[in-house]
Design a protein around this motif. Structure first.
Motif, short mmCIF file in Angstrom:
data_model
loop_
_atom_site.label_atom_id
_atom_site.label_comp_id
_atom_site.label_asym_id
_atom_site.label_seq_id
_atom_site.Cartn_x
_atom_site.Cartn_y
_atom_site.Cartn_z
N LEU A 64 0.71 -1.19 0.09
CA LEU A 64 0.14 0.07 0.26
C LEU A 64 0.83 1.27 -0.18
N ARG A 95 2.74 1.94 -3.16
CA ARG A 95 0.92 2.59 -4.42
C ARG A 95 1.25 4.11 -4.39
N TYR A 129 -6.34 4.34 0.52
CA TYR A 129 -6.02 4.18 0.23
C TYR A 129 -7.30 2.97 -0.36
N ARG A 130 -7.90 2.74 0.65
CA ARG A 130 -9.34 2.25 0.12
C ARG A 130 -9.77 3.21 -0.51
N HIS A 131 -10.25 4.10 -0.21
CA HIS A 131 -10.82 5.79 -1.30
C HIS A 131 -10.26 5.82 -2.52
N ARG A 137 -8.88 3.85 -3.94
CA ARG A 137 -9.01 2.71 -4.84
C ARG A 137 -10.60 2.71 -5.80
N GLU A 138 -11.33 3.30 -4.51
CA GLU A 138 -12.51 3.26 -4.94
C GLU A 138 -12.55 4.80 -6.13
N GLY A 161 -10.46 5.06 -8.43
CA GLY A 161 -9.79 4.35 -9.87
C GLY A 161 -8.01 5.23 -9.53
N VAL A 166 -5.80 4.57 -7.91
CA VAL A 166 -4.57 3.69 -7.45
C VAL A 166 -5.31 2.22 -7.64
N PRO A 167 -4.63 0.66 -8.24
CA PRO A 167 -4.79 -0.70 -8.43
C PRO A 167 -5.10 -0.93 -7.44
#
Length: 730
Positions: free
Chosen positions: A604, A607, A720-722, A724-725, A727, A729-730
């Motif tokens: 994490l 990224r 990271y969670r937000h 990724r939502e 788009g 970060v992978p």
């Protein structure tokens, strides 16, 4: 192409004078291209791969050039290493005229070939490129008129001088012309310009137009901040008279100045005489004053001469006005707009920018939050009428300090009225809010002989008011509603207009001016002032108009108000002026949380670290929108270590200071407390939000839990969670 004379729109001929006028900036390349004549200042910038360092050119005597056409110089490319005030080159450069005396050649001379004591290549080149700042064609190309050039010559000839031309004739421009010459001749190294606070923006504009190469500073801010900045270097320091007087009274150690300029002397004499006398105590060899007329009262003359020439002011006996005038007559230049009418444009327009004082700024911020919340709650029902009503409410808040006739706009008006009426000229003051504003302005203007022109008065009463204003010499101010009707005749002998508060649409102001001055300028040139307030919606819609080239000074004469309504749309007003965004569904505010460490083997973290500074900033803004913040404003530029935001929801009623940090260590209590302290110092913040790419220490989490909602935390796992939502970060 040659420059264009602003006064006539015609190109300036390069053959009118035998000397080369100079260049503002010259880049040395394989082929050098020149345009003549050019402005008085010169910055030579050699350009080679990896090198682009500016050089300020020292003055030198002009070479004797043959009369007639002087061909543009041909320069050979050369290497240069510019490291400060000295210039080192692989070989010196010889600059010489060709055998015919018309062209100019530059050739390289090998190291060691230069004769002992030979001038550097730059000092040899300077005379051909640097013209006197008062070269008539150069000054005209920059917008300076002949009478301003005459005034500049008077400044150059007199170290102690009063320029008392009518207000609106461009006295600051004459100072800039003279300053350019004295600076390039190295007679003036450091200049102090002091004036009423609202005049400083105008000085910035004039200095940028005529001497952009001079390093200028505005000494502003709190007393502590301002006094800490005085020891720094600036070729031109600008400061408001009250601030300068306080610094002198506090014993602040100011640098040595070669020239001091005091602007709006008569206005300062009437309203800040104590500060003026304190400033007069500065020991500066060159002293220039600008005023709208010469003093009348002997004590006013003594105050003026106490600044310009203390030896004259303190002469034996109690000299009267006539004797004081006689003592200083050769150091004074006074010309009215009537005398200069042939050289002036028929109409000039000037913006006067003021800042709200702390108390009025607090009231304005409160009103802005209320208006934004109200507009936000209207949702899809929001219309242009709602926006215009909010705009009027906010503009009225800026007009006066609570329960008084005072305020920054009123002070700016009084200073202008003092300068104008002291010269026995007349002024029209317009307000868009009728009696609500006029009833509080009238007591402030009574001292100047005010006539009230009401929109709801009968035609006969309006005609009578206009007659009194025209015919009675003691009635020097007409306070008029914008809906009042003129009588189809110009308001001679009035030659000044001031829009105290104004419609956002400049076409409305232009039509209003035409109504009272049908010929757009009486026999005496007309000067129009507009008062604007920084840091408010006025500055927002001024910027929106400016980028679309829709300010009053840009509009064609036949522009209709409806033309601008179409150019500045409802969406433009909502987004650019009021900054009201379509809010996404609100979600709960993030709570302090975390797992103690980033999961896994650093995936994490890697990224998040792979994002550029701008990508991280943009992703954080998008995430804040998901969290229900209507708008975000960057307070710092994105850097690898992160940045700061001001994030607001509910139309600005709930704002949070946000720090987004990219770091390699866990965040502890010290960083969190620093953020809380910064948020508490801002009046527009209700709390803080700390975003990090790592994790928080247990003590930091405990601090957030005990903060009573003043601090919220988002760890790297949350980011990271937000992201990724979104788009990101992978």
């Amino acid at each position: 192409m040659p420059p264009v004379r602003k006064a006539t729109g015609q190109a300036v001929s390069p053959l009118k004078r035998p000397s080369i006028a100079g260049v503002r900036e010259l880049r040395f390349r394989t082929v050098a291209i020149f345009s003549f004549p050019l402005p008085p200042s010169l910055a030579v910038r050699p350009t080679e791969p990896g090198l682009a360092l500016p050089v300020r050119v020292a003055p030198a005597q002009l070479w004797n050039l043959n009369l007639g056409r002087l061909d543009p110089p041909t320069l050979a490319p050369m290497g240069s290493n510019l490291m400060g005030p000295t210039i080192e080159t692989p070989g010196s450069v010889l600059v010489e005229t060709d055998s015919m005396g018309g062209g100019i050649r530059a050739g390289r001379r090998a190291p060691g070939e230069a004769a002992a004591g030979e001038a550097t290549w730059l000092s040899r080149l300077t005379p051909l490129l640097l013209a006197p700042a008062l070269e008539p064609e150069v000054a005209a190309a920059l917008g300076a008129r002949p009478y301003q050039q005459d005034a500049a010559q008077a400044f150059l000839a007199n170290p102690r001088f009063l320029l008392a031309d009518d207000i609106g004739t461009g006295k600051a421009r004459a100072v800039c012309l003279a300053l350019a010459v004295l600076t390039h001749q190295r007679e003036v190294h450091r200049t102090l310009i002091t004036a009423p606070r609202e005049r400083l923006a105008h000085w910035h504009d004039e200095l940028e137009a005529f001497v952009p190469e001079l390093l200028r500073r505005e000494m502003a801010g709190s007393d502590e901040v301002r006094r800490s900045e005085w020891p720094g270097f600036g070729q031109v320091d600008l400061v408001a008279v009250p601030d300068l007087a306080r610094d002198l009274e506090a014993g602040c150690d100011l640098p040595s100045f070669d020239l001091i300029v005091i602007d709006s002397f008569i206005a300062l004499l009437r309203r800040q005489a104590v500060d003026l006398r304190r400033v007069s105590g500065l020991e500066v060899p060159r002293r220039w004053a600008l005023a709208g007329t010469v003093p009348v009262d002997p004590e006013d003359w003594r105050t003026l001469l106490g600044f310009l020439s203390p030896d004259i002011a303190s002469g034996p006996g109690r000299a009267g006005t006539g004797e004081l005038r006689e003592r200083f007559t050769q150091h004074t230049l006074r010309r009215s707009k009537t005398e200069l009418a042939r050289q002036m444009p028929r109409l000039t327009r000037q913006e006067v920018w003021v800042d709200l004082d702390p108390e009025l700024d607090r009231l304005y911020r409160q009103a802005l939050a209320v208006e934004r919340e109200r507009l936000g709650r209207l949702g899809g029902s929001l219309s242009r009428s709602h926006l215009e009503a909010s705009l009027d409410n906010l503009k009225q808040v800026c007009n006066f300090t609570s329960d008084s006739y005072d305020g920054p706009k009123v002070r700016a008006l009084i200073d202008l009225a003092e300068e104008i009426t002291s010269a026995r000229s007349k002024l029209v003051v317009f307000t868009i809010f009728g009696e609500a504003t006029a009833s509080r302005l009238q007591p402030a203007l009574d001292a100047f002989g005010v006539v009230r022109l009401k929109a709801d008065a009968s035609p006969e009463e309006q005609a009578e008011a206009l007659t009194r204003f025209r015919s009675q010499p003691g009635r020097r101010v007409l306070l008029a509603d914008v809906e009042a009707r003129g009588d189809d005749r110009s308001l001679d002998p009035c030659s000044y207009i001031l829009h105290f508060d104004h419609d956002w649409n400049p076409a409305h102001r232009r039509r209003l001016e035409q109504r009272f001055f049908p010929d757009l300028g009486p026999a005496v040139p007309l000067t129009v002032y507009e008062i604007w307030v920084r840091g408010t919606v006025e500055e927002q819609y001024h910027r929106a108009l400016e980028v679309r080239h829709l300010l009053a000074s840009n509009l064609p004469q036949d522009t209709q108000p409806s033309d601008l309504d179409e150019r500045l749309s409802f969406e433009d007003w909502r987004r650019e002026v009021f900054e009201i965004a379509t809010a996404p569904p609100k979600v709960a505010e993030p709570k302090a949380r975390g797992t103690g460490a980033l999961p896994g083997t650093g995936t994490l973290r890697s990224r998040l670290d792979s994002l550029t500074a701008e990508e991280l900033a943009s992703a954080a803004e998008a995430m804040l929108a998901l969290l229900g913040f209507d708008s975000t404003r960057r307070l710092t530029e994105p850097k690898d270590g992160g940045l700061a935001f001001l994030a607001c929801r509910r139309g600005g009623a709930d704002c949070r200071l946000v720090h987004c940090l990219r770091t390699g260590k866990n965040i502890g209590v010290q960083e969190a407390r620093t953020l809380i302290d910064e948020a508490e110092q801002r009046q527009d913040c209700r709390g803080a939000l700390l975003l990090v790419t790592t994790e928080f220490t247990p003590a930091c989490k405990k601090l957030a839990e005990d903060s009573g909602g003043r601090l919220a935390l988002l760890s790297g796992e949350d980011l990271y969670r937000h992201f990724r939502e979104l788009g990101v970060v992978p």
